[in-house]
Write a protein that holds these residues in place. Structure first.
Motif, mmCIF file in Angstrom:
data_model
loop_
_atom_site.group_PDB
_atom_site.id
_atom_site.type_symbol
_atom_site.label_atom_id
_atom_site.label_comp_id
_atom_site.label_asym_id
_atom_site.label_seq_id
_atom_site.Cartn_x
_atom_site.Cartn_y
_atom_site.Cartn_z
ATOM 1 N N GLU A 102 41.445 41.906 27.248
ATOM 2 C CA GLU A 102 41.288 42.402 29.009
ATOM 3 C C GLU A 102 40.407 41.845 29.938
ATOM 4 O O GLU A 102 40.507 41.799 30.727
ATOM 5 C CB GLU A 102 42.632 43.018 28.889
ATOM 6 C CG GLU A 102 43.998 43.471 28.696
ATOM 7 C CD GLU A 102 44.341 44.936 28.500
ATOM 8 O OE1 GLU A 102 43.594 46.119 29.938
ATOM 9 O OE2 GLU A 102 45.403 44.686 28.071
ATOM 10 N N TYR A 103 39.326 42.495 28.350
ATOM 11 C CA TYR A 103 38.017 42.152 29.794
ATOM 12 C C TYR A 103 37.190 40.985 30.236
ATOM 13 O O TYR A 103 36.991 40.525 31.202
ATOM 14 C CB TYR A 103 36.794 43.408 28.608
ATOM 15 C CG TYR A 103 35.245 43.460 29.337
ATOM 16 C CD1 TYR A 103 35.705 44.081 30.934
ATOM 17 C CD2 TYR A 103 34.418 42.656 29.231
ATOM 18 C CE1 TYR A 103 34.169 44.130 31.458
ATOM 19 C CE2 TYR A 103 33.743 42.394 29.971
ATOM 20 C CZ TYR A 103 33.022 43.182 30.431
ATOM 21 O OH TYR A 103 32.466 43.897 31.931
ATOM 22 N N ALA A 104 38.023 40.645 28.699
ATOM 23 C CA ALA A 104 37.164 38.964 28.828
ATOM 24 C C ALA A 104 38.137 37.985 29.944
ATOM 25 O O ALA A 104 37.893 37.405 31.200
ATOM 26 C CB ALA A 104 37.853 38.111 27.975
ATOM 27 N N GLU A 105 39.500 38.688 29.900
ATOM 28 C CA GLU A 105 39.888 38.356 31.523
ATOM 29 C C GLU A 105 39.738 37.671 32.572
ATOM 30 O O GLU A 105 39.344 37.321 33.627
ATOM 31 C CB GLU A 105 41.815 38.264 30.873
ATOM 32 C CG GLU A 105 42.689 38.169 32.370
ATOM 33 C CD GLU A 105 42.755 36.488 32.934
ATOM 34 O OE1 GLU A 105 42.801 35.900 31.220
ATOM 35 O OE2 GLU A 105 43.024 36.406 33.185
ATOM 36 N N ARG A 106 39.374 39.196 32.983
ATOM 37 C CA ARG A 106 38.896 40.158 34.531
ATOM 38 C C ARG A 106 37.606 39.254 34.509
ATOM 39 O O ARG A 106 37.607 39.102 35.107
ATOM 40 C CB ARG A 106 38.310 41.000 34.444
ATOM 41 C CG ARG A 106 40.014 42.037 34.682
ATOM 42 C CD ARG A 106 39.952 43.242 34.801
ATOM 43 N NE ARG A 106 39.814 44.200 33.427
ATOM 44 C CZ ARG A 106 39.023 45.087 32.694
ATOM 45 N NH1 ARG A 106 37.397 45.614 34.015
ATOM 46 N NH2 ARG A 106 39.402 45.539 31.759
ATOM 47 N N SER A 109 37.323 35.158 34.959
ATOM 48 C CA SER A 109 38.145 34.900 36.089
ATOM 49 C C SER A 109 37.657 34.967 37.081
ATOM 50 O O SER A 109 37.093 34.170 38.233
ATOM 51 C CB SER A 109 39.377 35.368 36.549
ATOM 52 O OG SER A 109 39.991 35.824 36.257
ATOM 53 N N LEU A 110 35.891 35.681 36.981
ATOM 54 C CA LEU A 110 35.310 36.053 37.878
ATOM 55 C C LEU A 110 34.573 35.149 38.038
ATOM 56 O O LEU A 110 33.668 34.599 38.768
ATOM 57 C CB LEU A 110 34.730 37.395 37.934
ATOM 58 C CG LEU A 110 35.240 39.023 38.752
ATOM 59 C CD1 LEU A 110 34.005 39.906 38.448
ATOM 60 C CD2 LEU A 110 34.950 38.009 40.459
ATOM 61 N N PHE A 111 34.147 34.691 37.031
ATOM 62 C CA PHE A 111 33.078 33.581 36.570
ATOM 63 C C PHE A 111 33.652 32.271 36.929
ATOM 64 O O PHE A 111 32.535 31.601 37.611
ATOM 65 C CB PHE A 111 32.293 33.834 35.100
ATOM 66 C CG PHE A 111 31.475 32.335 34.438
ATOM 67 C CD1 PHE A 111 30.077 33.168 34.743
ATOM 68 C CD2 PHE A 111 31.976 31.298 33.818
ATOM 69 C CE1 PHE A 111 28.758 31.762 34.267
ATOM 70 C CE2 PHE A 111 31.095 30.640 33.430
ATOM 71 C CZ PHE A 111 30.177 30.758 33.210
ATOM 72 N N ALA A 112 34.546 32.094 36.017
ATOM 73 C CA ALA A 112 35.125 30.940 36.861
ATOM 74 C C ALA A 112 35.581 30.387 38.465
ATOM 75 O O ALA A 112 35.092 29.085 38.696
ATOM 76 C CB ALA A 112 36.738 30.455 35.991
#
Ligand code: GUN
Ligand code: FE
Length: 426
Positions: A102-106, A109-112
């Protein structure tokens, strides 16, 4: 749109030493490749759809040859330490969070989103130890429209308990599964073997990674000769290695029969440099990172004069920003300080050389990338410098130089990768 023409003020590196300028000219894309840049549009292209970007500047997309996606969340923070302490204090705690999808998703998403909007069209990216989060990152990079290599990181020694793989064999099993899941999944995103660096990778792990390089025909990326304490630790860990790069080379993870990127090479000696050249290793020069965590300044003009492959890199989050224009300016600035304070036999970088390493230099790792010569893949940025206001009319060359020092995402009006338009907000 497969075939098209862009009109504008075209600038690209025609050699390591000079930039070609074509005011009011035409750039032709055919099937994702550049057919050339022309002052007059050749008759055979006259029927292609044409986008007139007016007085804007068109340059090749910039290549970020080394950055860490899971460090993006702490960019601009924690610059008060040198490498080894910095890794243990800031980096490993942050990267360990990517066990949580879930943290990775957030965070990814910002990074990409930033990758989509910034000047970078190609990137070689480190992920974290975690395969699921790495696959998520690769999905997001594919959606971003960039072309990238992404590596699940390997570490099985000299790392904190909370951020260390249990054994070489479990690290290798996870890595092979990740490779099989991703190697044919995407058009623009590929796996790359990523031992973090010698201090955190056991001999058994390195031998296993070499087997994977051969079995799946994969490139390699890692870190080399960045910081004095790091280099001393490698000497202690590998007393038989003649120099740091030799510690990779002994395992067949230092180019030669596979493409290889080594980040930093700030304190590389003559023997190491000879092997880098012989094996065709790409050096990812990271001037922002090298000053932020006080590693030093790499002698880049010397490497270029030696015909060594050099690309530019943000090394987020050692570097505080993904904006590659900052890295261009920083590479020139750092080289001048090195020249002034340390060694006047190594000339400062010129703007032309810095632009070269940011485009063709790093682009060559991806094939024919980073130029508008015929046959190169069509990666382009359309820059609007009207926000960089000036009381006089400037030459195209002056306008380009100001963009390289001053531009940010707001000045990028359109972005193309492999002939696909990622956005156009003109
Ligand atoms: N060496 C090993 N890991 C890292 C990292 O994450 N950043 C930098 N700059 N150097 C490293
Ligand atoms: Fe790095």
């Amino acid at each position: 749109m497969k075939n098209f023409v862009l009109k504008g003020n075209i600038c690209y590196s025609e050699s390591r030493e000079s930039i070609r300028l074509l005011p009011n000219s035409y750039l032709v894309c055919e099937n994702g490749l550049c057919a050339g840049a022309f002052t007059e549009l050749p008759e055979k292209y006259a029927s292609l759809p044409l986008t007139d970007y007016g007085d804007r500047i068109i340059i090749p997309g910039l290549v970020d040859l080394h950055l860490h996606a899971p460090q993006f969340a702490f960019r601009g923070l924690g610059m008060d330490m040198e490498l080894m302490e910095w890794l243990n204090t800031y980096t490993f705690p942050e990267e360990s969070k990517y066990a949580d999808l879930e943290y990775a998703e957030r965070a990814y998403s910002l990074f990409a989103r930033h990758m989509h909007l910034c000047a970078t069209t190609r990137a070689a990216i480190f992920s974290s130890l975690h395969s699921p989060a790495t696959e998520l990152l690769m999905d997001k990079m594919e959606e971003s429209g960039l072309v990238s290599f992404v590596g699940k990181v390997n570490m099985d020694r000299n790392s904190p308990d909370y951020y260390c793989e249990k054994s070489a064999s479990s690290s290798l099993e996870a890595t092979e599964r990740w490779i099989c899941n991703t190697m044919d999944k995407y058009k623009n995103t590929r796996p790359i073997i990523t031992p973090r660096f010698i201090p955190t990778c056991s001999d058994e792990l390195m031998r296993g990674l070499r087997t994977l390089v051969e079995k799946y025909n994969l490139p390699v990326q890692s870190h080399l000769s960045e910081n004095y304490n790091e280099i001393a630790l490698v000497q202690e860990l590998c007393p038989d290695a003649r120099f740091y790069g030799d510690a990779y080379n002994r395992f067949g993870l230092f180019g030669g029969d596979h493409p290889c990127i080594m980040a930093h090479c700030v304190h590389t000696g003559e023997e190491e440099l000879d092997l880098i050249k012989k094996n065709g290793v790409f050096i990812a020069h990271s001037p922002l990172s090298n000053s932020n965590i006080a590693s030093g300044v790499a002698p880049i003009s010397k490497y270029l004069a030696n015909d060594i492959h050099v690309g530019l890199a943000s090394d987020v989050a050692g570097g505080e920003t993904e904006n590659m224009f900052y890295s261009i300016a920083s590479s020139i600035r750092a080289s001048k300080l090195r020249w002034r304070l340390r060694d006047q036999s190594v000339k400062p970088l010129s703007v032309d050389q810095a632009f070269y390493i940011a485009t063709v230099g790093g682009g060559s790792f991806f094939g024919k990338v980073g130029s508008f010569e015929p046959g190169y893949e069509f990666d382009a940025l359309v820059l609007d410098d009207s926000g960089l206001d000036h009381p006089q009319e400037l030459s195209l060359r002056s306008r380009l130089d100001r963009c390289l020092y001053l531009a940010d995402d707001r000045d990028i009006k359109a972005k193309y990768v492999r002939g696909h338009q990622l956005f156009d907000r003109t």
